[in-house]
Scaffold this active site. Structure first.
Site, short mmCIF file in Angstrom:
data_model
loop_
_atom_site.label_atom_id
_atom_site.label_comp_id
_atom_site.label_asym_id
_atom_site.label_seq_id
_atom_site.Cartn_x
_atom_site.Cartn_y
_atom_site.Cartn_z
N GLU A 36 0.86 -1.19 0.00
CA GLU A 36 0.00 0.00 0.00
C GLU A 36 0.89 1.24 0.00
O GLU A 36 1.92 1.28 0.70
CB GLU A 36 -0.89 0.01 1.23
CG GLU A 36 -1.71 1.30 1.34
CD GLU A 36 -2.90 1.20 2.25
OE1 GLU A 36 -2.87 0.39 3.19
OE2 GLU A 36 -3.88 1.94 2.03
N GLU A 377 -11.86 -4.13 4.19
CA GLU A 377 -12.34 -4.00 5.57
C GLU A 377 -13.45 -2.95 5.71
O GLU A 377 -13.41 -2.10 6.60
CB GLU A 377 -11.18 -3.76 6.55
CG GLU A 377 -10.34 -2.54 6.31
CD GLU A 377 -9.38 -2.22 7.47
OE1 GLU A 377 -8.62 -3.11 7.88
OE2 GLU A 377 -9.42 -1.07 7.96
O1 AHR Z 1 -2.23 -1.35 6.64
C1 AHR Z 1 -2.64 -0.06 6.96
C2 AHR Z 1 -4.14 0.10 6.94
O2 AHR Z 1 -4.72 -0.72 7.90
C3 AHR Z 1 -4.84 -0.32 5.68
O3 AHR Z 1 -4.86 0.66 4.72
C4 AHR Z 1 -6.22 -0.62 6.13
O4 AHR Z 1 -6.84 -1.60 5.35
C5 AHR Z 1 -6.04 -1.01 7.58
O5 AHR Z 1 -6.88 -0.29 8.38
#
Ligand code: AHR
Length: 650
Positions: A36, A377
């Site tokens: 990410e 999520e």
């Molecule tokens: O991994 C960091 C964040 O944690 C992600 O973007 C999210 O999916 C989770 O809340």
């Protein structure tokens, strides 16, 4: 549609083992990574571009939330400084006559008198550019000679921290009033770690400047517009079986306008849309979908893209769980079409519309997408459920062979979790993504979580997990938990630690798996756990080698190398013995030839840092097996992960 692994248990593999220890098939893809763009993971991180804010698209609004502008100096001039040398000039950010509609801002430099050594701009990169001696660097820039001044010369230089010139070249500006790309190569005569890129004009001119770029030529696998080699290699060394990307919260975005749109991230880089991400900085999308897919192919990992489920992140606008916005129903068909187009980009032939775009980007062969993630999520609301079902239906109809990875909220239990699982079952998805960031004790207290999961329902993806610190004790709690995932690898399809990358000085979220700066990469102890599991994963689980009831160890077969691999975790301060019974595996090559890799240390609080990157490292030695016929005791050192690799006869 779901893979029936039992039928994959080919006879040759069965013959590897005695009839008493029939191996159970487990996911061959269990351990992967989750990327990410958070903590400068992409721009200033894995993406090898050295120029920061290369297209002057940074905006104070990237930082703005709830009406407040960030306190820091974040604007189109960030990372840039004016270089004057007694010149008379005017500098501005303009939007009239842009390079293209996706790239609206550019810098206009109106040089009345160029001064003694020229007038222009310098870019400091991300915390100063780190350059290697004699390596060729590809420089490019788009310029527009608005004043149509003839014969204007510009110099392009790399300058060290004390002002010394490390490399220099020049270009002559066309006198035509149109955007034109200029490229040249710079080769620093010395290494530097706080260098700047300098662009100076030496005659009066009114010039537009955009997409200023400097790339090392030693990118991972040598790709143009590629990835930083040391970081990419560190990731590749995990041997991840899949890559989930581009986020997390970044994928479903900060409100509807910020949902990640894959089409904005492909094609020529100057036509990609730079925009803020939910982590409150800007993303160039230079590392876009094509580059992610290419990286997966380069490291032999399956791509697992995540698309918003028609709703934005519930933490949008810093709303802490209540900020979810839903795409209006009348816009859903277009949103869904984008998802179908993505599958075509990945899997379509080169003469399909989106397959052609892939071919134009240099990859005529399909990328063979097997999985697609829908949602991250999410808060499980009626709006989410309605849109998720629409997307799932459309994907099923168009691409029944592509497996859907659904979602179950941000926690390992609770209302969203229960409603999420229910909704995923109702939509008959193949895999459900679970997330948990918890203390090490939670991981050690939940070593039987998946023992009771329904084997007939969707499989599980532990898409994000971490035990809240980078100490040895955390890494071992995660390792113990991962033995459970392997033991339950018939129902746990995938697992990935999160987050993956963090640039020191720009870290917004701790812990992370790999820290780095411009100069180096500093893998955590947790990283070595991921690496050991990734490099030592299997495709069948062997019961009977380890004592029944032991929950911090696993035994798998890796048919590709013909190995039995036993992993044992001791998270305690005292040595612990494990009885190992190898008699259930009849085709061990012999007592010699096995290896033992240990990750351990006397201090459970130890961690690897930039200052001390090798506080806890794995080490491998030969291991002579005491007996093949009867059980023997293996002594696990205090605070340790042991990986025993035993060759099998083919
Ligand atoms: O991994 C960091 C964040 O944690 C992600 O973007 C999210 O999916 C989770 O809340």
């Amino acid at each position: 549609m779901r893979t029936k692994r039992a039928i994959l248990l080919i006879p040759a593999l069965c013959s590897l083992l005695s009839s008493f220890a029939q191996p159970r098939p487990i996911s061959p893809d269990i351990f992967g990574i989750f990327f990410e763009d958070l903590n400068y993971a992409a721009d200033g991180g894995l993406y090898a571009e050295l120029v920061q804010n290369r297209s002057f698209e940074y905006s104070p609004s990237d930082r703005a939330r709830n009406g407040s502008l960030g306190a820091d100096n974040w604007n189109p001039y960030t990372a840039w400084t004016l270089q004057r040398h007694n010149s008379i000039e005017n500098l501005s950010i303009e939007t009239a006559h842009p390079l293209n509609a996706n790239n609206p801002h550019y810098l206009l430099l109106d040089v009345a008198t160029p001064g003694t050594q020229g007038c222009g701009i310098a870019n400091e990169g991300f915390d100063g550019m780190v350059l290697k001696k004699d390596l060729p660097y590809d420089f490019s820039v788009w310029l527009r000679n608005f004043s149509q001044s003839p014969g204007v010369k510009a110099t392009v230089a790399l300058r060290g921290k004390d002002g010394q010139t490390l490399a220099i070249d020049s270009l002559t500006l066309s006198s035509r009033d149109q955007w034109q790309k200029y490229s040249l190569t710079l080769r620093p005569e010395a290494a530097a770690d706080s260098a700047q890129l300098v662009l100076l004009f030496h005659q009066p001119v009114r010039v537009g400047v955009d997409m200023v770029s400097l790339f090392p030529t030693d990118t991972f696998k040598g790709h143009k517009n590629g990835l930083r080699a040391d970081l990419a290699q560190t990731i590749a060394d995990i041997h991840p079986k899949f890559v989930r990307f581009p986020g997390g919260c970044l994928a479903h975005g900060d409100g509807l306008t910020n949902i990640y749109r894959w089409k904005r991230t492909i094609g020529p880089v100057e036509q990609r849309v730079a925009e803020p991400n939910i982590w409150r900085y800007s993303q160039t999308h230079g590392l876009g979908y094509h580059e992610f897919l290419q990286f997966c192919e380069d490291i032999g990992a399956k791509p697992l893209p995540v698309i918003a489920a028609g709703v934005s992140c519930q933490n949008s606008a810093l709303c802490r769980g209540t900020g979810q916005e839903a795409i209006p129903m009348e816009e859903m068909p277009a949103f869904i079409q984008d998802i179908l187009d993505l599958v075509e980009y990945c899997n379509g032939s080169a003469d399909s519309e989106w397959g052609r775009r892939r071919a134009e980007a240099g990859h005529p062969q399909p990328f063979n997408l097997e999985y697609i993630g829908i949602g991250n999520e999410d808060h499980i609301t009626p709006e989410f459920e309605e849109r998720f079902a629409m997307i799932a239906r459309a994907l099923r109809d168009a691409y029944p062979q592509v497996k859907i990875v659904g979602t179950s909220g941000p926690d390992p239990s609770g209302e969203d979790f229960d409603k999420g699982w229910e909704a995923m079952r109702a939509n008959d998805v193949e895999v459900v993504d679970e997330h948990y960031y918890r203390r090490p004790s939670w991981f050690l207290d939940n070593l039987t979580r998946y023992d009771g999961y329904d084997r007939r329902g969707p499989k599980v993806y532990v898409g994000e997990y971490a035990s809240r610190a980078n100490r040895l004790e955390n890494a071992l709690a995660e390792a113990a938990y991962m033995t459970q995932l392997e033991r339950n690898g018939d129902v746990v399809e995938f697992a990935s630690y999160a987050p993956l990358l963090a640039r020191i000085g720009h870290t917004q979220w701790n812990p992370d798996l790999i820290y780095f700066d411009g100069k180096g990469v500093y893998p955590t102890v947790n990283y070595y756990v991921q690496q050991l599991f990734g490099q030592n994963s299997g495709e069948q689980y062997v019961d009977g080698v380890l004592p029944e009831g032991l929950r911090t160890a696993s035994a798998v077969i890796d048919p590709s190398t013909g190995s039995l691999i036993i992993k044992m975790v001791n998270p305690t301060a005292a040595e612990q013995t494990v009885p190992l019974d190898l008699s259930v595996v009849k085709n061990i090559k012999g007592k010699k030839g096995a290896t033992l890799t240990l990750l351990s240390g006397p201090d459970p609080k130890a961690s690897n840092t930039r200052e001390n990157p090798s506080s806890v490292l794995p080490s491998t030695t030969e291991f002579i097996l005491p007996s093949l016929r009867s059980a023997f005791s293996y002594a696990m050192p205090p605070y340790s992960l042991s990986v025993l690799r035993i060759p099998l006869k083919k």
